[in-house]
Design an enzyme around this catalytic site. Structure first.
Site, PDB file in Angstrom:
ATOM      1  N   THR A 192       2.866  31.038  -7.643  1.00  0.00           N
ATOM      2  CA  THR A 192       2.518  32.232  -8.431  1.00  0.00           C
ATOM      3  C   THR A 192       1.561  33.080  -7.594  1.00  0.00           C
ATOM      4  OG1 THR A 192       2.780  31.163 -10.577  1.00  0.00           O
ATOM      5  CG2 THR A 192       1.208  32.982 -10.486  1.00  0.00           C
ATOM      6  N   ARG A 222      11.560  30.905 -21.640  1.00  0.00           N
ATOM      7  CA  ARG A 222      10.139  30.513 -21.619  1.00  0.00           C
ATOM      8  C   ARG A 222       9.322  31.616 -20.933  1.00  0.00           C
ATOM      9  NH1 ARG A 222       6.238  29.621 -17.253  1.00  0.00           N
ATOM     10  NH2 ARG A 222       4.746  28.067 -17.947  1.00  0.00           N
ATOM     11  N   ASP A 232       1.881  32.192 -18.788  1.00  0.00           N
ATOM     12  CA  ASP A 232       0.607  32.915 -18.830  1.00  0.00           C
ATOM     13  C   ASP A 232       0.598  34.201 -18.021  1.00  0.00           C
ATOM     14  OD1 ASP A 232       0.699  30.935 -16.560  1.00  0.00           O
ATOM     15  OD2 ASP A 232      -1.078  32.103 -15.984  1.00  0.00           O
ATOM     16  N   GLY A 287       1.182  27.154 -16.894  1.00  0.00           N
ATOM     17  CA  GLY A 287       1.049  28.275 -17.814  1.00  0.00           C
ATOM     18  C   GLY A 287       0.739  27.875 -19.239  1.00  0.00           C
TER      19      GLY A 287
END
Ligand code: GLY
Length: 296
Positions: free
Chosen positions: A165, A193, A196, A219
């Site tokens: 990420t 899904r 965060d 997340g």
């Protein structure tokens, strides 16, 4: 008394978690390039929002990271992307979740922010919005790398940490803060899904009165602790940036045991970082020192 730092600051992360040995150099080069691109925006008088968008785009284009091209595949073997961006000047925010065929999700998130309506658009609605604002779709295969296809085929989950990420936080010459985060999420995640990185207050937050944060890692745990806002609440009660970052990650670790990392800037341009994972590649450029500093 706090001494405000002079000049702009940008901090980049390339994801928390164990970095595959053959990706270490590529990740380092990637965050260096992202920091440099964001820095160039800031020194040219650009805004913090422009800088974090530019930096995150660099990482989305780099297949060494789990964002944009090179993102991990979901359970169905498809890429679904999350991203968000926030402007600390006015709390303007934009986010997209579970979006397919968009090469630079952070730019779509910025378009959502600038449209000034909904903060979060997901799936098909986000794709329709992209068409309206002139952000072209790419082919699904254009984002899938051989590395991620092979990883999906062998069903290796790497402890369910969203490794790779990406995120950036920046303070511009006018004293404004911004944050942005972008990800392919967790490998083998359920279709639909949203993690965060699409949720303001969880993976991303910026407020000129407090600071700016971008998170990485699991997340679900980050959402449960609203980690970005939690870290800023520690700043609000007077903690130093490094302590605020560590206390936020420490609390998450105690409550969930999940692997995460964060980068943080306070309104004076002071940096905080913390992780409970083996690694988190980070770089910053600050003040008049245009050479990136690396830390993890
Ligand atoms: N932090 C990235 C994700 O869990 O989606």
């Amino acid at each position: 008394m706090v001494v405000r730092s002079f000049g702009p600051v940008i901090v980049i992360h390339g994801g928390a978690g164990k970095i595959a040995p053959d990706l270490v150099e590529a990740r380092r080069a990637g965050i260096q390039a992202a920091a440099t691109h964001g820095w160039q925006v800031l020194t040219a008088g650009g805004s913090a929002v422009e800088a974090v968008e530019r930096a995150v785009r660099t990482l989305e284009d780099d297949p060494a990271f789990n964002a944009g091209r090179g993102a991990c595949l979901n359970r169905d073997g498809e890429i679904e992307l999350d991203a968000s961006i926030m402007d600390g000047r006015n709390l303007a925010a934009g986010a997209i979740g579970a979006v397919k065929r968009i090469a630079n999700p952070v730019t779509l998130a910025r378009a959502v922010m600038e449209a000034g309506g909904p903060v979060l658009l997901v799936g098909e609605g986000a794709r329709q919005f992209a068409a309206v604002v002139g952000i072209a779709e790419c082919g699904a295969d254009a984002l899938i790398t051989e590395r991620q296809r092979a990883r999906w085929a062998t069903l290796q989950e790497e402890n369910a940490v969203g490794v790779g990420t990406v995120g950036a936080v920046a303070l511009d010459r006018s004293g404004h803060l911004a944050a942005a985060t972008s990800t392919g999420g967790l490998p083998l995640k359920a279709p639909g899904r949203v993690g965060d990185s699409a949720l303001i207050g969880c993976g991303t937050y910026a407020d000129d009165q407090l600071g700016a944060v971008s998170c990485t890692g699991n997340g679900e745990a980050i959402i449960k602790l609203a980690l970005a806002k939690t870290a800023l609440e520690f700043l609000a009660v007077g903690e130093e940036p490094m302590t605020a970052a560590r206390r936020a990650v420490g609390e998450l670790t105690i409550r969930t045991g999940a692997g995460v990392g964060i980068i943080l800037l306070d309104r004076y341009g002071r940096i905080g970082t913390a992780r409970n994972t083996a690694q988190m590649a980070c770089a910053c450029i600050r003040n008049d020192n245009a050479d990136p500093e690396f830390f993890d």
